[in-house]
Design an enzyme around this catalytic site. Sequence first.
Site, PDB file in Angstrom:
ATOM      1  N   ASP A   1       0.003   5.159   0.767  1.00 34.48           N
ATOM      2  CA  ASP A   1      -0.309   6.124   2.078  1.00 34.48           C
ATOM      3  C   ASP A   1      -0.073   5.239   3.374  1.00 34.48           C
ATOM      4  O   ASP A   1      -0.990   4.388   3.428  1.00 34.48           O
ATOM      5  CB  ASP A   1      -1.680   6.642   1.547  1.00 34.48           C
ATOM      6  CG  ASP A   1      -1.822   7.505   0.352  1.00 34.48           C
ATOM      7  OD1 ASP A   1      -1.130   8.627   0.205  1.00 34.48           O
ATOM      8  OD2 ASP A   1      -2.495   6.990  -0.642  1.00 34.48           O
TER       9      ASP A   1
ATOM     10  N   SER B   1      -5.274   5.252  -4.281  1.00 37.32           N
ATOM     11  CA  SER B   1      -5.126   6.523  -4.729  1.00 37.32           C
ATOM     12  C   SER B   1      -4.924   6.668  -6.461  1.00 37.32           C
ATOM     13  O   SER B   1      -4.263   5.928  -7.131  1.00 37.32           O
ATOM     14  CB  SER B   1      -3.874   7.094  -3.892  1.00 37.32           C
ATOM     15  OG  SER B   1      -3.642   8.316  -4.428  1.00 37.32           O
TER      16      SER B   1
ATOM     17  N   ASP C   1       0.800  -1.224   0.005  1.00 29.34           N
ATOM     18  CA  ASP C   1      -0.157  -0.027  -0.026  1.00 29.34           C
ATOM     19  C   ASP C   1       1.013   1.339   0.007  1.00 29.34           C
ATOM     20  O   ASP C   1       2.170   1.168   0.394  1.00 29.34           O
ATOM     21  CB  ASP C   1      -0.735  -0.032   1.260  1.00 29.34           C
ATOM     22  CG  ASP C   1      -1.827   1.170   1.341  1.00 29.34           C
ATOM     23  OD1 ASP C   1      -2.304   1.630   0.426  1.00 29.34           O
ATOM     24  OD2 ASP C   1      -1.549   1.941   2.428  1.00 29.34           O
TER      25      ASP C   1
ATOM     26  N   GLY D   1      -7.270   4.180   3.247  1.00 29.65           N
ATOM     27  CA  GLY D   1      -7.484   3.238   2.340  1.00 29.65           C
ATOM     28  C   GLY D   1      -8.806   3.160   1.533  1.00 29.65           C
ATOM     29  O   GLY D   1      -9.100   2.416   0.690  1.00 29.65           O
TER      30      GLY D   1
ATOM     31  N   ASP E   1      -1.544  -0.603   6.169  1.00 24.17           N
ATOM     32  CA  ASP E   1      -1.591   0.220   7.233  1.00 24.17           C
ATOM     33  C   ASP E   1      -3.002   0.267   7.803  1.00 24.17           C
ATOM     34  O   ASP E   1      -3.491   0.976   8.772  1.00 24.17           O
ATOM     35  CB  ASP E   1      -0.998   1.618   7.464  1.00 24.17           C
ATOM     36  CG  ASP E   1      -1.825   2.452   6.453  1.00 24.17           C
ATOM     37  OD1 ASP E   1      -2.265   2.281   5.245  1.00 24.17           O
ATOM     38  OD2 ASP E   1      -2.192   3.675   7.059  1.00 24.17           O
TER      39      ASP E   1
ATOM     40  N   ASN F   1      -3.891   9.331  -7.296  1.00 16.94           N
ATOM     41  CA  ASN F   1      -2.694  10.168  -7.386  1.00 16.94           C
ATOM     42  C   ASN F   1      -1.385   9.498  -7.082  1.00 16.94           C
ATOM     43  O   ASN F   1      -0.289  10.224  -6.789  1.00 16.94           O
ATOM     44  CB  ASN F   1      -3.013  11.249  -6.237  1.00 16.94           C
ATOM     45  CG  ASN F   1      -3.904  12.443  -6.547  1.00 16.94           C
ATOM     46  OD1 ASN F   1      -3.678  12.978  -7.724  1.00 16.94           O
ATOM     47  ND2 ASN F   1      -4.935  12.299  -5.708  1.00 16.94           N
TER      48      ASN F   1
HETATM   49  C1  G6P Z   1      -5.535   5.864  -0.178  1.00 21.67           C
HETATM   50  C2  G6P Z   1      -5.878   6.731   0.951  1.00 21.67           C
HETATM   51  C3  G6P Z   1      -7.078   7.226   1.259  1.00 21.67           C
HETATM   52  C4  G6P Z   1      -7.572   7.915   0.012  1.00 21.67           C
HETATM   53  C5  G6P Z   1      -7.434   7.182  -1.192  1.00 21.67           C
HETATM   54  C6  G6P Z   1      -7.661   7.780  -2.645  1.00 21.67           C
HETATM   55  O1  G6P Z   1      -5.963   4.513   0.051  1.00 21.67           O
HETATM   56  O2  G6P Z   1      -5.649   5.815   2.387  1.00 21.67           O
HETATM   57  O3  G6P Z   1      -7.516   8.000   2.175  1.00 21.67           O
HETATM   58  O4  G6P Z   1      -8.927   8.486   0.067  1.00 21.67           O
HETATM   59  O5  G6P Z   1      -5.966   6.639  -1.327  1.00 21.67           O
HETATM   60  O6  G6P Z   1      -6.808   8.581  -3.100  1.00 21.67           O
HETATM   61  P1  G6P Z   1      -6.962   9.727  -4.041  1.00 21.67           P
HETATM   62  O7  G6P Z   1      -5.513  10.402  -4.062  1.00 21.67           O
HETATM   63  O8  G6P Z   1      -7.490   9.024  -5.184  1.00 21.67           O
HETATM   64  O9  G6P Z   1      -8.050  10.756  -3.643  1.00 21.67           O
HETATM   65 MG    MG Z   2      -2.451   2.997   3.572  1.00 20.45          MG
END
Ligand code: G6P
Ligand code: MG
Length: 240
Positions: free
Chosen positions: A40, A145, A38, A75, A199, A147
Amino acid sequence: MTVSVNHESIDILKSRNEAIDFHCKKGVRKMFKGIIFDLDGVICFTDMYHYKAWKQMADSIGVYFDETINNRLRGVSRMASLEIILERSEKTYTQEEKEALATKKNEIYVELLKQMSTADLSEEVKNTLDALRAKGCKLAIGSSSKNTKLILTQIGLRDYFDAISDGNNITHSKPDPEVFLKGAEFLGLDPKDCLVVEDAEAGIDAAVAGGFASAGIGEASKHPQVTYPINTFSDLLKIQ
Ligand code: G6P
Ligand code: MG
């Protein structure tokens, strides 16, 4: 008979025994061919940026938001995160309005991510990744994510991993196992030969649902179904 052993070799023997104990406790003694991380909260920390961006968005529509609610977003995909935040809203939003709110949050978030740099990649994480690779392990990212590539670029790991499975190649977010199943597929490996590192509780649920062994750090280390609870990233070297 006198056996002379220096401190260094005692330490090596100790850590090897700890590693074996670790495996024996779990009844598993195997090497994984691939590890899916993972992003983040495992490779780097973006929690504060997510919090600031969601807070700004929530404030703009007068909806209460705090760090405890932010912890529930770990997550969870962007749109599912928005739904959690809107639980506190008296107003009902149309799908179009929700998409506009999520876009607004993401614009703020992306701007904040520009503050990230290679200084946000710890020595411990980088050295551990290098050591796992040196053992012949294939390494992938499995993140919800969208991003992911931007974050990896910021911390200097854009071209490091053998595969990237992220929010752009899935239709179902964690706890659905899709992101990890795709990660294993991109590596050309079977889930049973891969370890997932997470996590978030939703991430361990996803690993279990996909038939993966898992290493859980932070809140994920307390998940009842985690295979290897770990305290710190370099503990992965005791597993593999
Ligand atoms: C990860 C983070 C989440 C977040 C998700 C989407 O899983 O832990 O908190 O909402 O990514 O992220 P994004 O960058 O696509 O908004
Ligand atoms: Mg995470």
